[in-house]
Structure formats: C-alpha cells, structure tokens
Design an enzyme around this catalytic site. Structure first.
Site, mmCIF file in Angstrom:
data_model
loop_
_atom_site.group_PDB
_atom_site.id
_atom_site.type_symbol
_atom_site.label_atom_id
_atom_site.label_comp_id
_atom_site.label_asym_id
_atom_site.label_seq_id
_atom_site.Cartn_x
_atom_site.Cartn_y
_atom_site.Cartn_z
ATOM 1 N N ASP A 190 40.432 37.148 -7.648
ATOM 2 C CA ASP A 190 39.962 37.571 -6.317
ATOM 3 C C ASP A 190 39.173 38.881 -6.357
ATOM 4 O O ASP A 190 38.137 39.000 -5.708
ATOM 5 C CB ASP A 190 41.143 37.720 -5.353
ATOM 6 C CG ASP A 190 41.724 36.372 -4.941
ATOM 7 O OD1 ASP A 190 41.079 35.341 -5.211
ATOM 8 O OD2 ASP A 190 42.825 36.357 -4.358
ATOM 9 N N THR A 204 30.094 38.092 -9.454
ATOM 10 C CA THR A 204 30.751 37.949 -8.166
ATOM 11 C C THR A 204 31.508 36.625 -8.143
ATOM 12 O O THR A 204 31.120 35.684 -8.821
ATOM 13 C CB THR A 204 29.701 38.083 -7.036
ATOM 14 O OG1 THR A 204 30.346 38.334 -5.819
ATOM 15 C CG2 THR A 204 28.814 36.875 -6.894
ATOM 16 N N ASP A 238 49.083 40.429 -7.931
ATOM 17 C CA ASP A 238 48.019 39.599 -7.380
ATOM 18 C C ASP A 238 46.843 40.569 -7.214
ATOM 19 O O ASP A 238 47.043 41.692 -6.736
ATOM 20 C CB ASP A 238 48.453 39.054 -6.011
ATOM 21 C CG ASP A 238 47.425 38.113 -5.415
ATOM 22 O OD1 ASP A 238 47.775 36.942 -5.206
ATOM 23 O OD2 ASP A 238 46.292 38.551 -5.134
ATOM 24 N N SER A 239 45.630 40.162 -7.593
ATOM 25 C CA SER A 239 44.558 41.168 -7.639
ATOM 26 C C SER A 239 44.151 41.679 -6.259
ATOM 27 O O SER A 239 43.443 42.686 -6.157
ATOM 28 C CB SER A 239 43.342 40.639 -8.406
ATOM 29 O OG SER A 239 42.654 39.676 -7.661
ATOM 30 N N SER A 240 44.605 41.033 -5.181
ATOM 31 C CA SER A 240 44.336 41.576 -3.844
ATOM 32 C C SER A 240 45.026 42.928 -3.664
ATOM 33 O O SER A 240 44.647 43.710 -2.794
ATOM 34 C CB SER A 240 44.849 40.629 -2.766
ATOM 35 O OG SER A 240 44.343 39.356 -2.994
ATOM 36 N N THR A 300 46.550 34.636 -10.952
ATOM 37 C CA THR A 300 46.976 33.230 -11.019
ATOM 38 C C THR A 300 47.300 32.779 -12.437
ATOM 39 O O THR A 300 48.226 31.999 -12.653
ATOM 40 C CB THR A 300 45.857 32.323 -10.447
ATOM 41 O OG1 THR A 300 45.813 32.530 -9.044
ATOM 42 C CG2 THR A 300 46.100 30.856 -10.713
#
Ligand code: ASP
Length: 329
Positions: free
Chosen positions: A88, A157, A55-57, A12
């Site tokens: 993420d 986390t 995007d880190s996904s 982001t």
C-alpha cells in the site's frame, strides 16, 4: 556467494489468512521462508532481520528512519539489501529511502506480494526469489521488484489493488525485466561511494486533491501558520479553476503570504506538469508555485518532507526541489 540482508517490515506477504482475517506473525513467517523457499540459499547467503512488523498503512517517517538507519548500520557487512514491505505505501517508503540514502553503492530492493506467502497461489515466492537475485546485481538504487519487473523506487506507484501486476513507473522505463534472462536497463544510476544517511523528514505538509466544484471557503480551516508545504494535485498539466466561485488564485495568494511552498502535481500519472502551458498554471507560477514535473505523488511528498528536514531556507528549498536528487525527475 553474495551476502544479502533480508529486512522484514510486514505487509500482506507476511500475513496469515487463516482464522478469519489477516494477522501479522513474524515468527511463523520466518519459519515459512526457510521451509518453503530453500532455493534462496542457492542465490545468496541470506541473513534475516525484523525491523518492524506493520500493515504498511501504519508506516510513517519514524519507520523510514529506522529502516534507513538499519541499512546504514549493516552497510559495510552486506553486498545488498532486500526489504519485505506492504504494497500500500511501498512507493512512499522507497521514495523516502532514495532521498535518505544518498551516494548509494549497493542495491536496496523492496518487494512484497498481493497474496500472502502462506497461500498456495501466491505471488510472494516469485517476487522474493527475483528480489534476492536482483540484490546480487550491480544496481545501486532503491528499487521495487514486483511481477518480474524492477522499478526505480522514487518513480514507482501502486496501480492495482488486486492484480499481480501491482506497480508501474509511468514516466521511467523499468530498471530490469526478469524473463529467461535478466535484462538490465541502461539508465541504472552510477555506483557511488561513501553512503550518506540523512533520515530526518518533517511532516508539516498537506496534500490537497482538486475536483470540479471544490469550494475555496472550505480551505479556510487549513492552518497555514503551521503548514510549510502544500501539494496541490491539480488537473492535467497543472491546471485549476481561476474563475467565479471556484477561483483558487486567492487561496494561492494566501499560501504565498504565509510562506507556504505550493507544489503542483497532476491527477494524470503519465507525462510532466508544465505550468507554462495554460493560463491557470502560469498564474500559479506567478504566485510562486513549484512544478513537480514528472514526479510521482510519492516522490513529491517524500522529497518535500526530506528537504524540510534538512532545514533549507526558502530559496534553497526551491532550488533543491527543482533538481534531481536521486533520479526522481
Ligand atoms: N495492506 C497491506 C499492506 O500494505 C497490503 C499489501 O501488503 O499488499 O501492508
């Protein structure tokens, strides 16, 4: 002035929210960085490099390897590293790198933001300035800098989707707090020499989250001939159903017979899995299940993948998993 390498990997922080949706654009982001935060050059001598732009996904162990190798390649030429990354899966990447980069002697500080840098009221600016400043401190750890806190990467986390206070390390105090002054914790790891980079992770692992009424027959479709590690996200201190239709012990027997390591984590974020506390945990332990102790899910998964990558035999895997490799337990 310290020499810091700023590695861009996406997320982001680098998105542009104009034109209807988030778009990743590395070139305009770099321009923004130099135009919008000129004071970064007063903190450190910065060099930027784009490692990947995702995007880190979409980040997986191949990206962890690339990132670890980029740090290794540049290790002698810089005093510290800042990594810009999506929030993420940031805690997975920091956990993975904490294992892949053993004997760390320099800071590797990850940051990102909840709101893109290009937005007026973004948290990107503060997180980035803090991360760059912290990367000039004697903090030889892979860490996450977010909302005026620095957390150990393999203890962290993501806690919030929308709040600026996105990260926490539930079972470990922050490594640093940024206020009028920067306060460092007493528990920062010691500086080590001779970095060892071992970025090989295996992905023959499955995570199973329990819920009341999970039908054991649904688990029959799991290919236990190819799964090497099963992480069971159990209840409380490591408990699971052991009676009637929902009894999971026959499934644990089946895992053991197939040589699958079963690792028990908890759905509760705080405190430690203790298999000896209740009878279901004890039954699981009798069947060879390992306890993740106080480790996060992110650290548990990446540590297991790392140990599989090192090719240990069954007993070595168990011994290494129960030890603390990088301050994760
Ligand atoms: N989806 C984004 C990512 O992880 C979210 C973020 O960066 O905050 O890349």
């Amino acid at each position: 002035m310290k020499k810091i390498l700023l590695l861009q990997t996406g997320g982001t922080i680098a998105m542009q929210l104009e034109s209807g949706g988030p778009e990743l654009d590395s070139e305009s982001w770099n321009e923004l960085l130099h135009n919008e935060i000129p004071e970064l050059s007063q903190i450190a001598h910065l060099t930027t490099e784009n490692v990947f732009f995702e995007d880190s996904s979409d980040v997986n162990h191949t990206h962890w390897k690339l990132l670890a190798e980029t740090i290794q390649k540049n290790y002698q030429n810089f005093d510290g590293f800042v990594v810009l990354h999506g929030t993420d899966t940031m805690a997975y990447t920091t956990s993975a790198l904490s294992f892949a980069l053993q004997n760390l002697g320099k800071p590797v500080i990850f940051t990102g933001s909840q709101v893109p840098m290009s937005n007026l009221r973004s948290d990107a600016r503060r997180n980035l300035v803090n991360a760059v400043e912290l990367s000039t401190f004697p903090i030889p750890e892979v860490a996450i800098c977010f909302n005026d806190h620095l957390f150990r990467g393999n203890r962290s986390t993501k806690m919030s989707i929308g709040d600026f206070d996105a990260f926490a390390s539930p079972n470990f105090e922050p490594l640093a707090e940024v206020g009028l002054e920067i306060k460092l914790s007493q528990h920062i790891l010691k500086k080590e020499n001779n970095l060892i980079c071992s970025p090989i992770f295996r992905d023959d692992l499955f995570v199973l989250k329990l819920h009341p009424n999970l039908k054991p027959s649904f688990l029959d479709c799991l290919d236990l001939d190819h799964i090497k590690v099963l992480v069971l996200e159990a209840f409380g201190s490591g408990n699971m159903p052991i009676k009637g239709d929902y009894n999971l012990l026959p499934f644990l027997d089946k895992c053991r017979d197939h040589g699958v390591h079963v690792i028990i984590t908890s759905q509760a974020a705080y405190d430690s899995v203790t298999l000896d506390q209740y009878s279901s945990g004890r039954e699981a332990k009798r069947r060879g299940a390992l306890s993740a102790g106080p480790m996060t899910m992110e650290a548990t998964v990446t540590k297991a993948m790392f140990l599989l990558g090192l090719g240990f035999n069954e007993q070595e895997f168990r011994t290494k998993f129960e030890a603390s490799l990088s301050g994760e337990r």
